[in-house]
Design an enzyme around this catalytic site. Structure first.
Site, mmCIF file in Angstrom:
data_model
loop_
_atom_site.group_PDB
_atom_site.id
_atom_site.type_symbol
_atom_site.label_atom_id
_atom_site.label_comp_id
_atom_site.label_asym_id
_atom_site.label_seq_id
_atom_site.Cartn_x
_atom_site.Cartn_y
_atom_site.Cartn_z
ATOM 1 N N ASP A 169 -9.753 -3.174 8.435
ATOM 2 C CA ASP A 169 -9.240 -1.883 7.986
ATOM 3 C C ASP A 169 -10.340 -1.127 7.257
ATOM 4 O O ASP A 169 -11.520 -1.302 7.582
ATOM 5 C CB ASP A 169 -8.002 -2.140 7.099
ATOM 6 C CG ASP A 169 -6.995 -1.002 7.116
ATOM 7 O OD1 ASP A 169 -7.384 0.124 6.792
ATOM 8 O OD2 ASP A 169 -5.823 -1.229 7.443
ATOM 9 N N HIS A 203 -6.147 3.128 2.650
ATOM 10 C CA HIS A 203 -5.376 2.554 3.749
ATOM 11 C C HIS A 203 -5.491 1.018 3.777
ATOM 12 O O HIS A 203 -4.494 0.307 3.870
ATOM 13 C CB HIS A 203 -5.879 3.163 5.064
ATOM 14 C CG HIS A 203 -5.055 2.872 6.271
ATOM 15 N ND1 HIS A 203 -5.243 1.732 7.031
ATOM 16 C CD2 HIS A 203 -4.066 3.567 6.877
ATOM 17 C CE1 HIS A 203 -4.391 1.759 8.058
ATOM 18 N NE2 HIS A 203 -3.665 2.865 7.975
ATOM 19 N N SER A 260 1.102 1.613 10.708
ATOM 20 C CA SER A 260 0.110 0.939 9.868
ATOM 21 C C SER A 260 0.772 0.187 8.728
ATOM 22 O O SER A 260 0.260 -0.823 8.259
ATOM 23 C CB SER A 260 -0.841 1.964 9.249
ATOM 24 O OG SER A 260 -1.772 2.407 10.178
#
Ligand SMILES: *[C@@H]1O[C@H](CO)[C@@H](O)[C@H](O)[C@H]1NC(C)=O
Ligand SMILES: *[C@@H]1O[C@H](CO)[C@@H](O)[C@H](O)[C@H]1NC(C)=O
Ligand SMILES: *[C@@H]1O[C@H](CO)[C@@H](O)[C@H](O)[C@H]1NC(C)=O
Ligand SMILES: *[C@@H]1O[C@H](CO)[C@@H](O)[C@H](O)[C@H]1NC(C)=O
Ligand SMILES: *[C@@H]1O[C@H](CO)[C@@H](O)[C@H](O)[C@H]1NC(C)=O
Ligand SMILES: *[C@@H]1O[C@H](CO)[C@@H](O)[C@H](O)[C@H]1NC(C)=O
Ligand SMILES: *[C@@H]1O[C@H](CO)[C@@H](O)[C@H](O)[C@H]1NC(C)=O
Length: 789
Positions: free
Chosen positions: A151, A221, A560
């Site tokens: 990620d 994220h 996600s």
């Protein structure tokens, strides 16, 4: 010098282009994939060098020299994945692809990034504060399991990653904590490893400066997804005071590791590149992780071996690692699901029963429920309303102004008012920024028709509320109907036990699977709307200047976010059942999923129409049930090779994936691939499907129950399966036949359940008669960035 190899290459590149060698200038980073390695898992440094040498030799035989090959290779994948990333001409790439030892050659493609009350919603808190009888308790909160993500890196100082109470790092761990001295970055006994891979990204950006030499998460994220999968319990987590509660990872006692393969935008080149993804996978497998969560995807499907995600996941699963992947945020377009490899667990996204409600009130007395995470309006009074269209700047189109796109609004018209904007085209929070820049005091974000009831609580920069399509239409009509429209937005409050929930998020990518329609994707759905989890304290080197707020927890939506929920559950199952294969773990999760919501009716989609397996797969995950599924549909690494044989992949090349000699079976049949769902995309006459069940529970006799898809008759043989021992396997056949006068013209859905009265082993059945009507409306969007549109 950061990248000696690369910079020498770029120097060459400049010189050559100056001296009119235009062909050289077209060299692009390609992946050359060679399958598996001959060396075993206990690989020595000498083995690694030997493999790199063999890569230089192979490439050298196509280029002018070994030295030139050495310069153009930026990664040698030499641990589990066999291959390399090298700068090649298109013609060279085509030539290399013909070599008998080469499986595939493909361009270094870009992918994009596709609480926590979510666990209570799945009844993981059953049994009170000590979690008696919950998977958490049974699976010792995921102790000794190692969960990794690929990620945007990790923010190591989050409490979610504190190592208070953790013992020594498991001895199987072989990873490192890669940092750069200019960045304060450290690992601990919880966050046991971090690495970064940026050469694939550098291939489109030239030389990168030192801010790209770190696994630190500038974006948020990666920290969000990793803390959802394996973060500690952290009390007092909230976003601007809302949703206050204990933030929880799925496997809170697991160790975590971050592999940073996704980079922030420079000139719109941000994202996650295949060359880096493969390097991340190769290392994560080597380092000894048990579960990998990847919330990254592309906007279309490509062949299994021309896709970095698919290849990396294949090697991971071969080593017993569970792969959780996001289905994509390109819904509600049919056929938009990505990450469809049959070795992945592909996860769609649905809502929780929590809302952050902010009501829109109109002076005419109408009141609409919306959602937001924003502050309150400055005064408790009605404000003037204006639509984006009415506020359009002279040089902008009415359509663009209605969407509140950049530079389309006339500040003089907007100042001091509440602006109504239409969803779509630009980010939801971005629209609020435009509204604020134009001087609005508030924003009403109105859904477009395709997004229906899918409303999201975003951390808007001004007082705001996001309302559904029907409410949006009413607000617009009101604004049109009067000369002086007035309205108000209430301050957001947290509401629990919202009904119906879960329902599918409109953005969640849908089946059918456009690569192999015989495999149902997504596999399952999990919470992916308004998820609160750990975030970042960093400012990105390319930060948007407007929003300077920094929060330790943030709310995000997307597949996600749902993907790491499944990774967290897989982590617990790994601790509880260390001997289960990745396929057994997937089967346990999917066959115990539910398709009903908290009103006990069928789960809906965001238009509040009954959702199908193309939207939710087998259904919504139920972690507590997954720990004791009774039976599983298992698969071995060889079954995946048989699958590729059945698809007609080159037989000699399939052999390259396997260390031991492998030959395609004479009659490899896709219909008999032991997947935990049954999909027949082109039924003509009748078809018989074979499946094999393995007992992982107590002895028992299981009976089959069928829910026939409309117009299809389904027979199962035998009807009863008796299991006496753990590990015992029994096969059955399912015959599907189109009823003569009632042929299914489109996909129809049914189900198969095996039950011993205690366990319910459910599989969706998905059938279409030959030539199904399949319309692909519109184009597929970019994927998986926490859905900001
Ligand atoms: C980062 O790595 C360097 C060199 O390996 C080490 O000296 C330093 O302590 C590390 N930084 C932190 C903050 O852990
Ligand atoms: C969140 O809850 C905790 C514990 O109940 C409390 O101590 C804290 O003040 C709350 N924070 C906010 C912002 O409401
Ligand atoms: C981004 O694009 C601009 C304008 O084309 C260019 O001047 C700049 O060097 C580029 N930056 C990078 C990092 O590539
Ligand atoms: C309209 O003009 C303004 C001011 O010159 C500019 O900032 C804006 O980008 C323009 N908008 C469009 C849509 O061209
Ligand atoms: C409001 O008026 C505009 C222009 O007059 C029109 O395009 C739009 O469809 C109207 N909206 C509604 C909901 O009536
Ligand atoms: C690195 O490059 C980025 C984008 O090109 C720039 O914004 C940033 O300031 C640079 N950082 C350093 C430490 O030089
Ligand atoms: C819900 O399902 C219906 C029927 O399949 C479909 O037409 C509609 O587009 C779906 N809505 C969403 C938001 O997925």
């Amino acid at each position: 010098m950061l990248f000696p190899k690369l910079s020498v290459f770029f120097l060459l590149f400049v010189i050559f282009s100056m001296f009119q060698a235009p062909a050289f200038a077209t060299r692009k980073l390609h992946i050359v994939y060679l399958g598996s390695h001959a060396h075993g898992p206990d690989v020595s440094a000498a083995d690694l060098d030997r493999v790199a040498d063999s890569h230089y030799d192979l490439l050298g035989s196509f280029l002018e020299s070994y030295e030139m090959a050495k310069d153009s290779i930026v990664y040698s994948y030499n641990r589990h994945i066999n291959g390399f990333a090298a700068y090649l001409e298109e013609e060279e790439a085509a030539e290399i692809a013909m070599h008998p030892k080469v499986v595939s050659v493909f361009l270094n493609q870009r992918r994009k990034l596709h609480t926590t009350h979510s666990w209570e919603f799945m009844a993981m808190d059953k049994g009170g504060v000590d979690h008696r009888n919950s998977l958490w308790k049974e699976a010792r909160f995921g102790e000794d399991t190692i969960i990794a993500n690929l990620d945007t890196g990790v923010w190591p100082k989050l409490e979610s990653f504190s190592d208070k109470g953790f013992g020594p790092i498991p001895s199987k761990w072989k990873g490192i904590c890669q940092n750069h001295t200019t960045h304060g970055f450290s690992c601990n006994r919880k966050l046991i490893g971090a690495r970064y891979f940026n050469k694939g990204f550098a291939s489109v950006n030239g030389q990168l400066n030192s801010s790209y030499e770190t696994a630190l998460d500038h974006e948020g994220h990666g920290s969000h997804t990793l803390s959802t999968a394996g973060g500690n319990f952290v009390p007092g987590a909230n976003v601007f005071g809302l949703g206050n509660g204990t933030a929880k990872g799925g496997s809170p006692s697991a160790r975590v590791a971050a592999y940073k393969v996704c980079w922030p935008p420079i000139n719109d080149t941000g994202g996650c590149y295949d060359a880096d993804i493969l390097a991340g996978f190769d290392m994560a497998i080597h380092d000894g992780v048990d579960v990998i969560s990847v919330s990254v995807g592309k906007d279309s499907v490509s062949n299994y071996f021309e896709d970095g995600m698919s290849i990396g996941a294949f090697h991971a699963v071969k080593e017993g690692i569970v792969m959780a992947c996001s289905a994509g945020n390109a819904g509600p377009t049919p056929g938009s699901v990505t990450n469809v490899s049959p070795w992945m667990v592909t996860v769609g996204a649905s809502t929780l029963d929590r809302e952050f409600q902010a009501f829109v009130e109109l002076q005419n007395g109408l009141r609409f429920k919306g959602e937001s995470l924003s502050r309150a309006l400055p005064e408790d009074r009605f404000y003037s309303l204006i639509s984006g269209e009415q506020a359009k700047a002279a040089n902008a189109s009415a359509e663009d102004a209605m969407l509140c796109l950049t530079g389309t609004l006339e500040p003089e018209k907007v100042k001091g008012k509440i602006l109504a904007c239409l969803r779509g085209e630009s980010g939801r929070v971005e629209k609020g920024e435009q509204a604020a820049l134009a001087g609005a005091v508030g924003m009403i974000l109105c859904n477009d028709k395709p997004n229906g009831n899918d409303i999201l609580a975003d951390p808007h920069v001004l007082p705001a509320s996001h309302i559904n399509y029907k409410a949006g239409t009413a607000v617009m009509a009101y604004i049109n109907s009067t000369d002086d429209p007035l309205g108000f937005i209430t301050a957001p409050t947290t509401q629990l036990s919202v009904k119906p929930s879960p329902f599918m998020a409109a953005f969640s990518s849908k089946g059918p699977n456009m690569l192999t329609p015989e495999i149902l994707k997504p596999d399952v759905t999990a919470p992916g709307v308004n998820i609160i989890a750990g975030y970042t304290g960093a400012t990105s080197p390319t930060e948007e200047p407007f929003d300077k707020r920094r929060v330790p927890f943030n709310i995000m939506s997307g597949t996600s976010m749902s993907c790491p929920h499944v990774a967290g559950v897989a982590g617990l199952l790994k601790t509880l059942h260390p001997g289960w294969s990745p396929a057994a773990i997937r089967s346990a999760i999917t066959t115990t999923a539910k398709t009903r919501d908290n009103t006990f009716r069928s789960m809906l989609n965001a238009s509040f129409v009954k959702a199908t397996p193309f939207e939710h797969g087998a259904g919504h995950i139920r972690p507590n049930r997954a720990m004791d599924p009774g039976l599983v549909y298992d698969l071995t690494a060889n079954d995946y090779l048989d699958f590729l044989c059945a698809l007609g992949y080159d037989k000699t090349k399939i052999g390259l994936f396997s260390e031991s000699p492998y030959e395609c079976p004479k009659s490899a049949n896709l219909m008999n691939f032991n997947y935990p769902s049954i999909t027949v995309p082109a039924l003509s006459g009748s078809v018989t499907v074979t499946r094999k069940l393995k007992n992982v529970g107590s002895p028992g006799t299981y009976a089959a129950r069928i829910r026939e898809p409309s117009g299809i008759s389904v027979h199962v043989e035998p009807h009863l399966l008796k299991f006496e021992n753990v590990g015992e396997e029994k096969s059955f056949e399912l015959t599907l036949e189109a009823k003569k006068h009632d042929v299914a013209k489109d996909y129809v859905f049914g189900g198969l359940t095996w039950s011993d009265g205690k366990h319910y082993v459910r599989s969706p059945i998905v059938v279409a008669a030959a030539h199904p009507k399949m319309t692909l409306a519109g184009s597929v969007k970019n994927l998986d960035e926490a859905s900001g549109y």
